[in-house]
Write an enzyme that holds these catalytic residues in place. Structure first.
Site, PDB file in Angstrom:
ATOM      1  N   HIS A  72       0.215  -0.882   0.452  1.00 39.71           N
ATOM      2  CA  HIS A  72      -0.178   0.697   0.206  1.00 39.71           C
ATOM      3  C   HIS A  72       0.315   1.070   0.128  1.00 39.71           C
ATOM      4  O   HIS A  72       1.406   1.790   0.923  1.00 39.71           O
ATOM      5  CB  HIS A  72      -0.771  -0.164   1.135  1.00 39.71           C
ATOM      6  CG  HIS A  72      -2.475   0.693   1.462  1.00 39.71           C
ATOM      7  ND1 HIS A  72      -3.025   0.754   2.144  1.00 39.71           N
ATOM      8  CD2 HIS A  72      -2.032   2.269   0.967  1.00 39.71           C
ATOM      9  CE1 HIS A  72      -4.223   1.588   1.850  1.00 39.71           C
ATOM     10  NE2 HIS A  72      -3.436   2.160   0.692  1.00 39.71           N
ATOM     11  N   ASN A 106      -4.475   6.202  -7.522  1.00 40.85           N
ATOM     12  CA  ASN A 106      -4.968   7.609  -6.868  1.00 40.85           C
ATOM     13  C   ASN A 106      -4.329   9.003  -7.702  1.00 40.85           C
ATOM     14  O   ASN A 106      -3.307   9.453  -7.038  1.00 40.85           O
ATOM     15  CB  ASN A 106      -5.044   7.855  -5.775  1.00 40.85           C
ATOM     16  CG  ASN A 106      -4.620   7.938  -4.480  1.00 40.85           C
ATOM     17  OD1 ASN A 106      -3.365   7.286  -4.748  1.00 40.85           O
ATOM     18  ND2 ASN A 106      -4.833   8.399  -3.312  1.00 40.85           N
ATOM     19  N   ASP A 164      -8.768   2.990  -3.602  1.00 37.18           N
ATOM     20  CA  ASP A 164      -7.933   3.760  -2.552  1.00 37.18           C
ATOM     21  C   ASP A 164      -8.388   4.805  -2.617  1.00 37.18           C
ATOM     22  O   ASP A 164      -7.821   6.152  -3.520  1.00 37.18           O
ATOM     23  CB  ASP A 164      -6.389   2.927  -2.459  1.00 37.18           C
ATOM     24  CG  ASP A 164      -5.950   3.910  -0.895  1.00 37.18           C
ATOM     25  OD1 ASP A 164      -6.707   2.734   0.276  1.00 37.18           O
ATOM     26  OD2 ASP A 164      -4.402   3.891  -1.130  1.00 37.18           O
ATOM     27  N   HIS A 244      -6.167  -0.391   5.264  1.00 34.19           N
ATOM     28  CA  HIS A 244      -5.468  -0.325   6.624  1.00 34.19           C
ATOM     29  C   HIS A 244      -7.312  -0.022   7.670  1.00 34.19           C
ATOM     30  O   HIS A 244      -7.832   0.819   8.030  1.00 34.19           O
ATOM     31  CB  HIS A 244      -5.370   0.973   6.338  1.00 34.19           C
ATOM     32  CG  HIS A 244      -6.280   2.450   5.403  1.00 34.19           C
ATOM     33  ND1 HIS A 244      -8.206   2.110   5.180  1.00 34.19           N
ATOM     34  CD2 HIS A 244      -5.775   2.998   3.861  1.00 34.19           C
ATOM     35  CE1 HIS A 244      -8.183   2.728   3.648  1.00 34.19           C
ATOM     36  NE2 HIS A 244      -7.207   3.050   3.614  1.00 34.19           N
ATOM     37  N   ASP A 318       0.242   2.103   4.200  1.00 30.80           N
ATOM     38  CA  ASP A 318       0.145   3.466   3.654  1.00 30.80           C
ATOM     39  C   ASP A 318       0.849   4.795   2.636  1.00 30.80           C
ATOM     40  O   ASP A 318      -0.320   6.051   3.456  1.00 30.80           O
ATOM     41  CB  ASP A 318      -1.601   3.760   4.125  1.00 30.80           C
ATOM     42  CG  ASP A 318      -2.858   4.516   3.720  1.00 30.80           C
ATOM     43  OD1 ASP A 318      -1.873   5.122   1.551  1.00 30.80           O
ATOM     44  OD2 ASP A 318      -3.581   5.209   3.918  1.00 30.80           O
ATOM     45  N   HIS A 322       3.102  13.442   0.800  1.00 31.72           N
ATOM     46  CA  HIS A 322       2.509  15.273   0.375  1.00 31.72           C
ATOM     47  C   HIS A 322       3.856  16.500   0.596  1.00 31.72           C
ATOM     48  O   HIS A 322       4.234  16.596   1.395  1.00 31.72           O
ATOM     49  CB  HIS A 322       1.762  15.877   1.681  1.00 31.72           C
ATOM     50  CG  HIS A 322       0.002  14.850   0.987  1.00 31.72           C
ATOM     51  ND1 HIS A 322      -0.911  15.131   0.045  1.00 31.72           N
ATOM     52  CD2 HIS A 322      -0.523  14.247   2.353  1.00 31.72           C
ATOM     53  CE1 HIS A 322      -1.265  13.500  -0.095  1.00 31.72           C
ATOM     54  NE2 HIS A 322      -1.480  13.367   1.494  1.00 31.72           N
ATOM     55  N   PHE A 336      -5.392  14.671   3.904  1.00 32.96           N
ATOM     56  CA  PHE A 336      -5.251  12.926   4.834  1.00 32.96           C
ATOM     57  C   PHE A 336      -3.718  12.434   4.722  1.00 32.96           C
ATOM     58  O   PHE A 336      -3.652  12.736   2.960  1.00 32.96           O
ATOM     59  CB  PHE A 336      -6.337  12.118   4.307  1.00 32.96           C
ATOM     60  CG  PHE A 336      -7.739  12.789   5.085  1.00 32.96           C
ATOM     61  CD1 PHE A 336      -7.797  12.647   6.093  1.00 32.96           C
ATOM     62  CD2 PHE A 336      -7.949  13.067   4.305  1.00 32.96           C
ATOM     63  CE1 PHE A 336      -8.890  12.931   6.896  1.00 32.96           C
ATOM     64  CE2 PHE A 336      -9.369  14.028   4.805  1.00 32.96           C
ATOM     65  CZ  PHE A 336      -9.805  13.961   5.737  1.00 32.96           C
TER      66      PHE A 336
END
Ligand code: DOR
Length: 442
Positions: A72, A106, A164, A244, A318, A322, A336
């Site tokens: 992930h 994504n 996801d 998750h 995950d 950012h 997030f």
């Protein structure tokens, strides 16, 4: 790489063959050619004659395991290269000890057709020091409305499907996606989130949201979709992997599905294992803003317990890079996600393995064996004749997670300032020494 590499005195752990002992391991031409105690060159003059140069590398006190697989990971390319790209985030994965990662879809454009799958695979072959596997989207643009081109993506190399970052809202659409994925033998990885219930939630609904004056996101928003997707798994027979999982009730739903014999698996992230809503204080730390949100202390403890007792199949970060300017916003405006690849193994060692709650064998099962089984990938074993895909962990160094240490393009770690024990020291990918003494090989 010399002709023969002798890795000496390491604790070799591979639960697939019941191995957990101090051994020497010889790598030659990319393969493990010998595994045993006090291995010596067959011809003692070999190393000095120049005919077959040997390198000896003492790994006393360190642990060798099959290469870890993080299923992930957000690489952000194409489209969000200012956050991270295939080169930077795969290098972060190498530093964290991963020989394999699964890239989430994504991106922009979303990975919802064969062209984007091919782009990621080809770019990774060019720039990544490890293997990058690709997860295609379930629906076009992850919009939940029309099925993505799953056949095309499978033919181009995708090995799993997920929207996801979002839950598929319509049960009928999710059912069609599961029916379709089943034809290709690929699992559906479900980001379970009912958007109506999650709403504009920022943190777990309860004491945390009340004290901080932030909109709450109830665990039920996740649990409703876990329950729904288990029902769809029963209906379609498609393998369902819950991403998750963050709450005790969500875990119980997965546990009941497993007890029923359904093909349901789940993963847990290091941040849901080692942080809870109480860690979000009045400084409004945006690096702790994650989806799904950090839950209660009781949920966190239930996740730890479930991992240690084997009820959770795998660990996955995950990893969500950012940019700093995005996280330096008001809590409600920040995106997030937390990075995770470079801290995962040290966290697991510090919090669970060293205190004696999780064995190295279980760690390898959760982070090397099960991900490959779930994704239908060939197993990696530590045995004579096998290609050398190895992660080596040195439990001795202690370090503090710091913004300046990351290889990732991003530094939005939820664990900044945390004191950790142990670090990944070496990584071998198909016999190539890719990480040496904690540094990438040229
Ligand atoms: O916190 C998260 N960030 N959770 C997700 O599911 C998506 C991810 C992202 O893409 O930033």
């Amino acid at each position: 790489m010399p002709t023969k590499l002798f890795l000496q005195n390491a604790r070799v752990v591979d639960p697939q063959s019941g191995l957990d002992e101090v051994l020497d391991l010889i790598i030659c031409h990319g393969r493990i050619v010998a595994l045993g105690q006090d291995l010596k060159p067959k011809d003692p003059t070999e190393s000095s004659s120049g005919a077959a140069p040997c390198e000896y590398y003492d790994l006393a006190g360190q642990v060798i395991m099959p290469g870890l697989f993080d299923m992930h990971v957000h690489l952000r390319e194409p489209g969000y290269e200012y956050k991270g790209d295939i080169a930077s985030e795969s290098k972060a994965a190498l530093k964290g000890g991963f020989t394999d990662i699964l890239a989430m879809p994504n991106t922009s454009p979303a990975c919802d057709n064969g062209e984007v799958v091919k782009f990621v695979i080809d770019k990774a072959a060019e720039v990544a020091p490890i293997r990058v596997h690709v997860c295609g989207a379930l629906t076009k643009g992850e919009q939940g409305e029309a099925l993505a081109e799953m056949g095309d993506m499978f033919a181009s190399g995708a090995c799993a499907f997920s929207d996801d970052g979002r839950g598929v809202q319509d049960a009928g659409q999710m059912r069609r996606a599961m029916d379709y994925a089943r034809q290709f033998g690929c699992p559906v990885l479900s980001h379970c989130q009912d958007e109506g219930l999650a709403g504009v939630g920022q943190v777990n609904e309860g004491a945390c949201s009340t004290l901080l004056g932030l909109a709450g996101w109830p665990a039920a928003a996740e649990e409703i979709q876990i329950g729904r997707d288990i029902a769809l798994c029963r209906l379609t027979g498609e393998a369902l992997h819950v991403q998750h999982v963050s709450s005790a009730h969500g875990l119980a739903l997965v546990g009941a599905a497993k007890a029923e014999g359904l093909p349901v698996t789940c993963e847990v992230t290091p941040h849901h294992l080692f942080l809870c809503e109480e860690d979000i204080d009045k400084t409004y730390p945006t690096n702790l803003k994650v989806n799904p949100p950090l839950r209660t202390r009781a949920d966190m403890e239930a996740l730890q317990e479930a991992l240690c007792s084997g009820q959770i199949d795998c660990i996955a970060t995950d990893h969500a890079p950012h940019a700093q300017h995005e996280k330096q916003m008001e809590f409600e405006l920040a995106p997030f996600g937390t990075t995770g690849l470079e801290t995962a193994l040290s966290l697991l060692y510090t919090e669970l393995i060293e205190p004696g709650r999780l064995s190295w064998a279980s760690l390898v099962n959760h982070y090397a064996v099960r991900p490959r089984q779930i994704l239908g990938q060939a197993p990696l074993r530590i045995a004579e004749g096998e290609p050398a895909n190895l992660t080596v962990f040195n439990p001795r160094p202690t370090w503090t997670v710091s913004r300046t240490d990351f290889v990732s393009k991003a530094s939005n770690s939820a664990f900044l300032g945390r004191q950790l024990k142990g670090q990944v020291s070496q990584v071998f990918v198909d016999g190539q020494w890719r990480l040496r003494d904690g540094l990438p090989c040229a």
